[in-house]
Design a protein around this motif. Structure first.
Motif, mmCIF file in Angstrom:
data_model
loop_
_atom_site.group_PDB
_atom_site.id
_atom_site.type_symbol
_atom_site.label_atom_id
_atom_site.label_comp_id
_atom_site.label_asym_id
_atom_site.label_seq_id
_atom_site.Cartn_x
_atom_site.Cartn_y
_atom_site.Cartn_z
ATOM 1 N N GLU A 254 -4.549 -5.851 -1.349
ATOM 2 C CA GLU A 254 -4.282 -5.003 -0.193
ATOM 3 C C GLU A 254 -4.781 -5.656 1.088
ATOM 4 O OE1 GLU A 254 -5.339 -0.674 0.003
ATOM 5 O OE2 GLU A 254 -5.704 -1.075 -2.125
ATOM 6 N N SER A 255 -4.388 -5.079 2.239
ATOM 7 C CA SER A 255 -4.813 -5.664 3.515
ATOM 8 C C SER A 255 -6.323 -5.538 3.713
ATOM 9 C CB SER A 255 -4.057 -5.018 4.676
ATOM 10 O OG SER A 255 -4.181 -3.614 4.574
ATOM 11 N N ASP A 256 -6.967 -4.534 3.090
ATOM 12 C CA ASP A 256 -8.428 -4.437 3.215
ATOM 13 C C ASP A 256 -9.149 -5.350 2.220
ATOM 14 O OD1 ASP A 256 -8.263 -3.226 0.745
ATOM 15 O OD2 ASP A 256 -9.203 -1.347 1.336
ATOM 16 N N GLY A 257 -8.378 -6.151 1.473
ATOM 17 C CA GLY A 257 -8.979 -7.111 0.560
ATOM 18 C C GLY A 257 -9.126 -6.603 -0.863
ATOM 19 N N THR A 258 -8.889 -5.317 -1.104
ATOM 20 C CA THR A 258 -9.009 -4.793 -2.470
ATOM 21 C C THR A 258 -7.983 -5.458 -3.383
ATOM 22 O OG1 THR A 258 -9.652 -2.661 -1.556
ATOM 23 C CG2 THR A 258 -8.988 -2.692 -3.882
ATOM 24 N N ARG B 208 -6.876 -16.827 -9.288
ATOM 25 C CA ARG B 208 -7.348 -18.188 -9.033
ATOM 26 C C ARG B 208 -7.987 -18.307 -7.660
ATOM 27 N NH1 ARG B 208 -5.062 -22.787 -11.544
ATOM 28 N NH2 ARG B 208 -4.328 -22.234 -13.607
ATOM 29 N N GLU B 209 -7.408 -17.611 -6.695
ATOM 30 C CA GLU B 209 -7.944 -17.745 -5.346
ATOM 31 C C GLU B 209 -9.184 -16.886 -5.127
ATOM 32 O OE1 GLU B 209 -5.110 -17.505 -2.212
ATOM 33 O OE2 GLU B 209 -6.664 -17.708 -0.654
ATOM 34 N N TYR B 210 -9.166 -15.640 -5.590
ATOM 35 C CA TYR B 210 -10.239 -14.707 -5.217
ATOM 36 C C TYR B 210 -11.226 -14.376 -6.343
ATOM 37 C CZ TYR B 210 -7.231 -14.028 -1.192
ATOM 38 O OH TYR B 210 -6.469 -14.237 -0.084
ATOM 39 N N LEU B 211 -10.757 -14.417 -7.582
ATOM 40 C CA LEU B 211 -11.637 -13.999 -8.676
ATOM 41 C C LEU B 211 -11.689 -15.034 -9.807
ATOM 42 C CD1 LEU B 211 -10.552 -10.218 -9.078
ATOM 43 C CD2 LEU B 211 -12.544 -11.077 -7.856
ATOM 44 N N ALA C 169 -16.188 -3.269 -10.739
ATOM 45 C CA ALA C 169 -14.793 -2.831 -10.800
ATOM 46 C C ALA C 169 -14.695 -1.313 -10.823
ATOM 47 C CB ALA C 169 -14.138 -3.410 -12.055
ATOM 48 N N ARG C 170 -13.620 -0.807 -10.270
ATOM 49 C CA ARG C 170 -13.329 0.625 -10.343
ATOM 50 C C ARG C 170 -12.075 0.805 -11.189
ATOM 51 N NH1 ARG C 170 -16.675 3.505 -7.531
ATOM 52 N NH2 ARG C 170 -15.358 5.345 -7.660
ATOM 53 N N ALA D 198 -13.240 -4.496 -4.969
ATOM 54 C CA ALA D 198 -13.292 -4.448 -3.509
ATOM 55 C C ALA D 198 -13.706 -5.802 -2.928
ATOM 56 C CB ALA D 198 -14.281 -3.371 -3.060
ATOM 57 N N ARG D 199 -13.298 -6.043 -1.700
ATOM 58 C CA ARG D 199 -13.558 -7.309 -1.037
ATOM 59 C C ARG D 199 -15.052 -7.673 -1.042
ATOM 60 N NH1 ARG D 199 -11.448 -10.075 3.865
ATOM 61 N NH2 ARG D 199 -9.973 -8.398 4.220
ATOM 62 N N GLU D 200 -15.929 -6.682 -0.748
ATOM 63 C CA GLU D 200 -17.355 -7.040 -0.656
ATOM 64 C C GLU D 200 -17.931 -7.456 -2.005
ATOM 65 O OE1 GLU D 200 -16.205 -3.936 0.063
ATOM 66 O OE2 GLU D 200 -17.526 -2.369 -0.764
ATOM 67 N N ASP D 201 -17.186 -7.193 -3.075
ATOM 68 C CA ASP D 201 -17.682 -7.578 -4.395
ATOM 69 C C ASP D 201 -17.251 -8.973 -4.825
ATOM 70 O OD1 ASP D 201 -19.235 -5.277 -5.143
ATOM 71 O OD2 ASP D 201 -17.344 -4.159 -5.178
#
Ligand SMILES: Cc1cc2nc3c(=O)[nH]c(=O)nc-3n(C[C@H](O)[C@H](O)[C@H](O)COP(=O)(O)OP(=O)(O)OC[C@H]3O[C@@H](n4cnc5c(N)ncnc54)[C@H](O)[C@@H]3O)c2cc1C
Ligand code: FES
Ligand code: FES
Lengths: 302, 158
Positions: A64-68, A87-90, A133-134, A172-175
């Motif tokens: 998502e745009s908020d990074g989620t 690969r890019e984020y997680l 994770a949620r 979430a992005r902060e995670d």
């Protein structure tokens, strides 16, 4: 032949919920790598299956745009490890998925099945715990979103009701932003082996890479369910990256785990693994965060 | 309970009635006579029953046939090189003496076919990991790896 009564083919998660409600003797199946084995062993004999196998709606991967980041529960381990978003984020989650079974099992088994079976040994579960994770569960009364920390209730048990479908896994992005991580699985063999112990660590350093800004430590098979070591994390946050950091980790995590003896390994050996894998996973995570000369060491202080 | 399903098996469209309780391994062996598909453990551990479904390797003993509706299934019987002979990977298994009793061979060949679809080359260690879903009781794997390396190795031996 599998000893099963009927198979239903829902077109959507909503229809799956209705089918589960209509037949009390039915359970969900996705990749089938747990459920079919349990039927074979007689532990689930005679059930009816509501099949989510290959359901497109549950294979969506999105940021998502908020990074989620949204992870579809029906995504297989192979697809997860290969996914561009993962690969890019997680990448640590892709790494954990890559340790499951062997290639064919990774082509069949799904991340949703991995957490919904409630197993403490589930290789993606400890990393999803580290990632806070949620989970979105769809039931007859609609959706509820819960933290993975509230999901497990005991060995093989979760808060998910039989007629609830896991429809989304959210991070979430902060995670994950500026977090580096590692998953280390210890098994008697390198493949086709359920973890004797699994350890997932995520870490964020300050900009000059000398101090821990944030840290997450999670284990599988160190307790009846996957667990996080929140107190150890609290104690390590803000500390300089030095030998004392690792010594503290090795000491503190022991008060948060409760491993048992099983035919795979004794409790004593698991405790040793808890210390050793914790330190090694943190060293790997820090190396990936760009901390120089951090990989060597470990094993010095039993 | 029977269900009519449609799938493409080894390039041919088939329509057949299957029991909903059947594994794909049973359907391929017992209804279609494709006995290259071996049943070793029946619980996803040994890889002897490996086939490709839409190009991806699965253990057909823990894959319900009804899931293959509309999909392409490939077994060793469906392999053929351009001139109708053995495919290079099959020939490599022979050349490297990678076959003893042969029970694990069809599954391993299907994993090799899956890899050939990627067009990549691999180190021996990568190949070890890629064949880790197969158990072989006879060869000790070295000759199997030699055969794989001949086809997919970073420095293929000739
Ligand atoms: C040979 C072999 C080796 C294995 N090795 C490993 C390993 O190394 N590491 C590991 O962690 N696991 C391993 N497993 C276990 C299994 O493959 C994994 O747990 C896998 O993630 C299960 O996913 P699945 O989709 O196949 O689950 P299924 O069997 O389809 O389902 C598992 C459970 O989850 C429920 N479920 C599935 N999807 C949903 C959903 N969307 N919503 C709600 N409930 C759902 C089902 O009702 C069931 O209770 C292995 C299994 C085999 C057969
Ligand atoms: S027979 Fe299918 S994996 Fe062993
Ligand atoms: S050749 Fe006999 S099992 Fe592999």
């Amino acid at each position: 032949m599998y000893d099963l009564k009927n198979i239903y083919y829902p077109e959507s998660p909503e229809e799956a919920v209705r089918m589960l409600e209509a037949d009390e003797n039915s359970v969900l199946v996705c990749g089938g790598t747990d459920v079919l084995i349990r039927i074979r062993e007689g532990r689930l004999a005679g059930v009816s299956l509501v099949s989510l196998n290959d359901m497109r709606e549950l294979k969506r991967m999105e940021r998502e745009s908020d990074g989620t980041i949204h992870i579809g529960p029906a995504v297989t381990f192979s697809a997860l490890s290969d996914d561009p978003l993962i690969r890019e984020y997680l990448p640590p989650l892709g790494e954990a998925a890559g340790t499951v079974g062997g290639p064919q099992i990774r082509n069949m088994g799904t991340i949703g099945g991995n957490i919904c079976n409630g197993a403490t040994s589930a290789d993606t579960a400890s990393m999803l715990k580290a990632l806070n994770a949620r989970l979105v569960l769809l039931g007859s009364g609609g959706e509820r979103e819960i933290s993975i920390h509230d999901f497990y209730t005991g060995p093989g048990r979760t808060v998910r009701r039989r007629e609830e479908v896991l429809t989304d896994i959210r991070v979430a992005r902060e995670d994950y932003e500026d977090m580096y991580g590692a998953y280390i699985k210890y098994g008697k063999r390198d493949a086709m082996e359920i973890a004797t112990l699994g350890c997932a660590v995520l870490a964020r350093t300050d900009t000059d890479k000398t101090h821990i800004r944030d840290i997450r430590i999670a284990y599988g098979v160190a307790a009846p369910t996957p667990i996080r070591c929140f107190q150890t994390e609290e104690a390590l946050r803000g500390r300089p990256i030095d030998a004392a950091l690792f010594a503290r980790l090795r000491r503190d995590v022991l008060s948060e785990v409760s491993p048992r003896s099983s035919w795979r390994a004794s409790k004593t050996f698991r405790i040793q693994l808890v210390k050793e894998l914790g330190e090694r996973a943190l060293r790997q995570a820090l190396a990936r965060a760009g901390v120089p000369d951090i990989l060597k060491g470990g094993g010095g202080h039993a | 309970m029977l269900k009519i399903i449609h799938m493409n098996v080894n390039g041919k469209e088939v329509e057949l009635a299957v029991d909903i309780r059947e594994s794909l391994a049973d359907t391929l062996r017992d209804r279609l006579g494709l006995t290259s598909v071996k049943k070793g453990c029946g619980v996803g551990e040994c890889g002897a029953c490996t086939v490709l479904v839409d190009g991806t390797s699965v253990d057909s003993c823990i894959y319900l046939t009804v899931w293959a509706e509309g999909k392409r299934v490939l077994t060793v019987e469906g392999l053929r090189s351009g001139d109708g002979g053995l495919t290079p990977i099959q020939q490599a298994f022979i050349d490297e003496a990678a076959v003893q009793c042969g029970f694990c061979t069809p599954g391993l060949i299907m994993t090799a076919v899956e890899l050939s679809g990627t067009g990549k080359t691999y180190t021996r260690d990568e190949l070890r990991r890629l064949i880790s879903g197969h158990l072989c009781r006879c060869t000790g794997y070295e000759n199997i790896l030699n055969a794989f390396e001949k086809i997919f190795g970073k420095n293929p031996k000739t």
